[in-house]
Design a protein around this motif. Structure first.
Motif, PDB file in Angstrom:
ATOM      1  N   LEU A 136      41.015  10.150 -28.877  1.00 14.89           N
ATOM      2  CA  LEU A 136      40.935  10.883 -27.613  1.00 14.89           C
ATOM      3  C   LEU A 136      39.620  10.579 -26.897  1.00 14.89           C
ATOM      4  CD1 LEU A 136      42.092  12.974 -25.661  1.00 14.89           C
ATOM      5  CD2 LEU A 136      41.081  14.766 -27.083  1.00 14.89           C
ATOM      6  N   ARG A 137      38.541  10.468 -27.663  1.00 19.17           N
ATOM      7  CA  ARG A 137      37.252  10.165 -27.053  1.00 19.17           C
ATOM      8  C   ARG A 137      37.257   8.806 -26.369  1.00 19.17           C
ATOM      9  NH1 ARG A 137      32.990   7.364 -27.310  1.00 19.17           N
ATOM     10  NH2 ARG A 137      33.881   6.109 -28.984  1.00 19.17           N
ATOM     11  N   ALA A 138      37.855   7.815 -27.047  1.00 21.63           N
ATOM     12  CA  ALA A 138      37.902   6.483 -26.458  1.00 21.63           C
ATOM     13  C   ALA A 138      38.735   6.481 -25.177  1.00 21.63           C
ATOM     14  CB  ALA A 138      38.477   5.490 -27.476  1.00 21.63           C
ATOM     15  N   ARG A 139      39.828   7.223 -25.174  1.00 25.33           N
ATOM     16  CA  ARG A 139      40.693   7.244 -23.979  1.00 25.33           C
ATOM     17  C   ARG A 139      39.983   7.918 -22.799  1.00 25.33           C
ATOM     18  NH1 ARG A 139      44.508  10.868 -22.165  1.00 25.33           N
ATOM     19  NH2 ARG A 139      44.429  12.066 -24.103  1.00 25.33           N
ATOM     20  N   LEU A 140      39.298   9.034 -23.059  1.00 29.09           N
ATOM     21  CA  LEU A 140      38.602   9.716 -21.979  1.00 29.09           C
ATOM     22  C   LEU A 140      37.381   8.936 -21.519  1.00 29.09           C
ATOM     23  CD1 LEU A 140      38.786  13.420 -23.226  1.00 29.09           C
ATOM     24  CD2 LEU A 140      40.241  12.275 -21.548  1.00 29.09           C
ATOM     25  N   ALA A 141      36.720   8.248 -22.460  1.00 25.69           N
ATOM     26  CA  ALA A 141      35.566   7.439 -22.071  1.00 25.69           C
ATOM     27  C   ALA A 141      35.983   6.281 -21.187  1.00 25.69           C
ATOM     28  CB  ALA A 141      34.843   6.925 -23.312  1.00 25.69           C
ATOM     29  N   SER A 142      37.171   5.716 -21.436  1.00 29.54           N
ATOM     30  CA  SER A 142      37.650   4.626 -20.596  1.00 29.54           C
ATOM     31  C   SER A 142      37.899   5.079 -19.164  1.00 29.54           C
ATOM     32  CB  SER A 142      38.929   4.033 -21.194  1.00 29.54           C
ATOM     33  OG  SER A 142      39.973   5.010 -21.195  1.00 29.54           O
ATOM     34  N   GLU A 143      38.127   6.381 -18.975  1.00 27.32           N
ATOM     35  CA  GLU A 143      38.310   6.924 -17.631  1.00 27.32           C
ATOM     36  C   GLU A 143      36.981   7.229 -16.949  1.00 27.32           C
ATOM     37  OE1 GLU A 143      40.916  10.242 -17.606  1.00 27.32           O
ATOM     38  OE2 GLU A 143      42.414   9.310 -18.903  1.00 27.32           O
ATOM     39  N   GLY A 144      35.875   7.074 -17.649  1.00 24.42           N
ATOM     40  CA  GLY A 144      34.567   7.312 -17.058  1.00 24.42           C
ATOM     41  C   GLY A 144      34.106   8.744 -17.082  1.00 24.42           C
ATOM     42  N   LEU A 145      34.739   9.601 -17.877  1.00 21.29           N
ATOM     43  CA  LEU A 145      34.331  11.006 -17.904  1.00 21.29           C
ATOM     44  C   LEU A 145      32.997  11.216 -18.598  1.00 21.29           C
ATOM     45  CD1 LEU A 145      37.722  12.809 -18.680  1.00 21.29           C
ATOM     46  CD2 LEU A 145      36.688  12.299 -16.476  1.00 21.29           C
ATOM     47  N   PHE A 146      32.587  10.268 -19.440  1.00 20.97           N
ATOM     48  CA  PHE A 146      31.326  10.421 -20.168  1.00 20.97           C
ATOM     49  C   PHE A 146      30.238   9.510 -19.625  1.00 20.97           C
ATOM     50  CE2 PHE A 146      34.440  11.044 -23.926  1.00 20.97           C
ATOM     51  CZ  PHE A 146      34.745  12.318 -23.466  1.00 20.97           C
ATOM     52  N   ALA A 147      30.448   8.921 -18.452  1.00 19.97           N
ATOM     53  CA  ALA A 147      29.486   7.958 -17.914  1.00 19.97           C
ATOM     54  C   ALA A 147      28.156   8.649 -17.601  1.00 19.97           C
ATOM     55  CB  ALA A 147      30.043   7.315 -16.646  1.00 19.97           C
ATOM     56  N   PRO A 148      27.034   8.014 -17.895  1.00 17.68           N
ATOM     57  CA  PRO A 148      25.723   8.648 -17.619  1.00 17.68           C
ATOM     58  C   PRO A 148      25.493   8.914 -16.143  1.00 17.68           C
ATOM     59  CG  PRO A 148      25.489   6.812 -19.159  1.00 17.68           C
ATOM     60  CD  PRO A 148      26.884   6.742 -18.644  1.00 17.68           C
ATOM     61  N   SER A 239      38.953  23.514 -30.245  1.00 19.61           N
ATOM     62  CA  SER A 239      39.301  23.906 -28.867  1.00 19.61           C
ATOM     63  C   SER A 239      38.409  23.209 -27.855  1.00 19.61           C
ATOM     64  CB  SER A 239      39.174  25.431 -28.709  1.00 19.61           C
ATOM     65  OG  SER A 239      40.071  26.097 -29.569  1.00 19.61           O
ATOM     66  N   PHE A 240      37.182  22.883 -28.237  1.00 15.13           N
ATOM     67  CA  PHE A 240      36.267  22.233 -27.305  1.00 15.13           C
ATOM     68  C   PHE A 240      36.416  20.726 -27.315  1.00 15.13           C
ATOM     69  CE2 PHE A 240      34.511  26.308 -28.459  1.00 15.13           C
ATOM     70  CZ  PHE A 240      34.126  26.834 -27.232  1.00 15.13           C
ATOM     71  N   ASN A 241      37.379  20.223 -28.137  1.00 12.68           N
ATOM     72  CA  ASN A 241      37.743  18.813 -28.094  1.00 12.68           C
ATOM     73  C   ASN A 241      39.019  18.587 -27.315  1.00 12.68           C
ATOM     74  OD1 ASN A 241      35.577  17.820 -29.707  1.00 12.68           O
ATOM     75  ND2 ASN A 241      36.632  18.558 -31.550  1.00 12.68           N
ATOM     76  N   GLU A 242      39.639  19.661 -26.859  1.00 11.59           N
ATOM     77  CA  GLU A 242      40.893  19.521 -26.125  1.00 11.59           C
ATOM     78  C   GLU A 242      40.639  18.839 -24.787  1.00 11.59           C
ATOM     79  OE1 GLU A 242      43.926  20.099 -26.943  1.00 11.59           O
ATOM     80  OE2 GLU A 242      43.601  21.034 -28.890  1.00 11.59           O
ATOM     81  N   GLU A 243      41.628  18.068 -24.374  1.00 10.47           N
ATOM     82  CA  GLU A 243      41.501  17.310 -23.125  1.00 10.47           C
ATOM     83  C   GLU A 243      41.332  18.225 -21.917  1.00 10.47           C
ATOM     84  OE1 GLU A 243      43.938  13.853 -20.627  1.00 10.47           O
ATOM     85  OE2 GLU A 243      44.616  14.520 -22.625  1.00 10.47           O
ATOM     86  N   ALA A 244      41.980  19.378 -21.914  1.00  6.83           N
ATOM     87  CA  ALA A 244      41.872  20.294 -20.781  1.00  6.83           C
ATOM     88  C   ALA A 244      40.436  20.779 -20.604  1.00  6.83           C
ATOM     89  CB  ALA A 244      42.811  21.481 -20.987  1.00  6.83           C
ATOM     90  N   VAL A 245      39.767  21.104 -21.724  1.00  8.09           N
ATOM     91  CA  VAL A 245      38.389  21.569 -21.643  1.00  8.09           C
ATOM     92  C   VAL A 245      37.466  20.443 -21.183  1.00  8.09           C
ATOM     93  CG1 VAL A 245      36.454  22.491 -22.972  1.00  8.09           C
ATOM     94  CG2 VAL A 245      38.765  23.336 -23.381  1.00  8.09           C
ATOM     95  N   VAL A 246      37.661  19.259 -21.718  1.00  4.40           N
ATOM     96  CA  VAL A 246      36.808  18.129 -21.358  1.00  4.40           C
ATOM     97  C   VAL A 246      36.929  17.805 -19.873  1.00  4.40           C
ATOM     98  CG1 VAL A 246      36.334  15.694 -21.785  1.00  4.40           C
ATOM     99  CG2 VAL A 246      36.910  17.197 -23.696  1.00  4.40           C
TER     100      VAL A 246
END
Length: 497
Positions: A136-148, A239-246
């Motif tokens: 899940l982390r890799a998928r969300l990171a590919s969307e740029g949600l964790f970009a600095p 719960s804090f790893n869920e996609e909705a929260v992120v």
């Protein structure tokens, strides 16, 4: 020997028409009947089973039911989870996740298949959970949600702080206590579940709810939001790893500080937040500065300000004192001038004394020549010479009378020759602006400006274009006056000289 089929007919060999053999009391079953028998048998025998396998072919129907398959390296079994159980899942099922499914086995007569009706589904062990988390982390990171570059700076001194946490836990008390110690601030608490079913949706809705508050409304909008929870296992923090929260944290219009778990705990919410705090107490420290330190810093700034104001004066005084020390003393500057003044004063006194002495000597010499007998002798000699020359008083008076008589006619005629006397009778005197008199029309036409002098003052005029085609005909000059000759009186006595 001929073959006889009847001799070998035992009732089990197939014939053209089905016949009931001797002693056979079992009636044939329909397909539905045998399917129902199998269904009851399987459900009675396997009414509660726990299966471990890898999810495959996960699909959610429009009705909300979840269809999937559980497999290992040798076999596969279909599974179905009705809508109620699917909504209570604590994670999002995906292909490749190893799970433990609890339910009962049943058959599906329509296709002669057996399947498991799943009641609960859990991830099989922490390793599988971590694998799901990494995926899940890799998928969300590919969307740029964790970009600095998405990270925002926290406000230096927030007026209102929003906290998303459980209202009954120790986390909110720690945050409030730390804020009171550092910098008392207004805190808005959005109570949520931080663990279990529905916790992820409540946390996501709370973060979005703070962003939806309009500035300047009855409820103040927070300047920073803290998402906090105490420590726990990876299942407790899931719960804090869920996609909705992120996604809610990443899309927040307000800077977010994630303070989930202890320092060693890491959730996807930490990656999406603008700042990550190792503990909820540390989140409170990040949100506000220390009031005492700010006051001390302000005092230091005030002191530096006073020093910066006084410093130029002190430096100027030091520079002035240094320059004064290098300047010569006034006595030394005036000493040479005073000495020269004394010298000149002495020379002046001596010079005046010498002049006085010389004048006194000359006066004595002259006085010696001006004795009374000598003066009387010189007066007598001068009187005799005047008498010989005929310059007696009577002769001088007569000559003076004759001179007055000769000047009297000229004195009477002279006022008549004054050029401004005709002005009293209405005439005007024409001159240039420089005061030069003009006596002819041609000379006046050459000037661009004239001055007419009347009895009561002067009048500047201009001559216009100065062309002769528009000028009036010249007036004949007045007849010249005959000069008056004054007959001098006859001289009765010749000139003495």
């Amino acid at each position: 020997m001929p073959f006889n089929d009847d001799e070998y007919d035992d009732g089990r060999s197939g014939g053209l028409v089905a016949k009931q053999g001797a002693g056979d009391n079992a009636a044939p079953l329909s397909i539905s009947e045998i399917s129902a028998i199998l269904k009851r048998t399987v459900e009675d025998r396997f009414g509660f089973v726990r299966l471990r396998g890898e999810l495959s072919g996960v699909k959610r129907a429009a009705s909300g039911h979840l269809y999937c398959a559980l497999k290992d390296d040798k076999a596969v079994i279909d599974g179905v989870m009705w809508r109620g159980g699917a909504q209570r899942l604590a994670f999002r099922p995906e292909d490749g996740i190893e799970v433990i499914a609890t339910g009962k086995l049943t058959t599906y007569p329509g296709r002669s298949k057996y399947q498991i009706v799943i009641e609960t589904m859990e991830i099989a062990g922490e390793g599988a959970l971590l694998a799901l988390l990494e995926k899940l982390r890799a998928r969300l990171a590919s969307e740029g949600l964790f970009a600095p570059e998405r990270k925002r700076a926290l406000p230096f001194l927030p007026g209102v702080i929003g906290v998303v946490t459980s209202p009954t836990g120790a986390v909110i008390r720690d945050i409030l206590h730390r804020l009171a110690d550092r910098f008392p601030s207004r805190v808005l608490v959005w109570p949520v579940l931080v663990q279990g079913e529905g916790a992820a949706s409540q946390v996501a809705n709370a973060v979005r709810g703070f962003s939806a508050i309009a500035p300047g409304g009855p409820v103040p909008r927070p300047d920073v939001v803290i998402v906090a929870r105490g420590g726990g296992s990876i299942e407790d923090l899931w719960s804090f790893n869920e996609e909705a929260v992120v996604r809610a944290v990443a899309e927040s219009a307000i800077p977010v500080i994630s303070a989930v778990g202890h320092e060693t705990d890491t959730t996807l919410c930490d990656y999406a937040a603008d700042r990550r705090a190792p503990t909820p107490t540390a989140a409170a420290e990040m949100a506000v500065p220390v009031r005492g330190e700010l006051m001390a810093q302000l005092d230091e700034f005030a002191l530096r300000k006073r020093r910066s104001v006084v410093r130029p004066i002190v430096l100027g005084r030091e520079r002035l004192e240094a320059r004064v020390q290098r300047l010569p003393r006034p006595e030394a500057i005036l000493a040479a001038k005073a000495q020269k003044l004394d010298e000149l004063s002495d020379r002046l006194r001596r010079g005046l004394q010498d002049q006085e002495r010389a004048k006194r000597e000359r006066l004595g010499q002259t006085a010696a020549k001006l004795s009374l007998p000598l003066l009387r002798q010189r007066v007598s000699a001068s009187s005799e010479r005047l008498e010989r020359a005929g310059l007696t008083r009577i002769v001088l008076d007569r000559r003076l009378e004759r001179a007055r008589a000769a000047v009297a006619p000229i004195d009477r005629v002279l006022p008549q020759l004054d050029p401004r006397l005709p002005l009293q009778r209405g005439y005007a005197l024409v001159t240039t602006p420089e005061g030069k008199a003009l006596t002819s029309r041609e000379r006046a036409a050459q000037e661009t400006a004239l001055v007419l002098e009347f009895r009561d003052g002067k009048l500047p005029v201009t001559t216009g274009s100065g062309g002769e085609g528009h000028s009036p005909p010249p007036t004949p000059p007045p007849p010249a006056r005959k000069p008056v000759r004054v007959k001098a009186p006859e001289s009765r006595q010749g000139d003495l000289f």
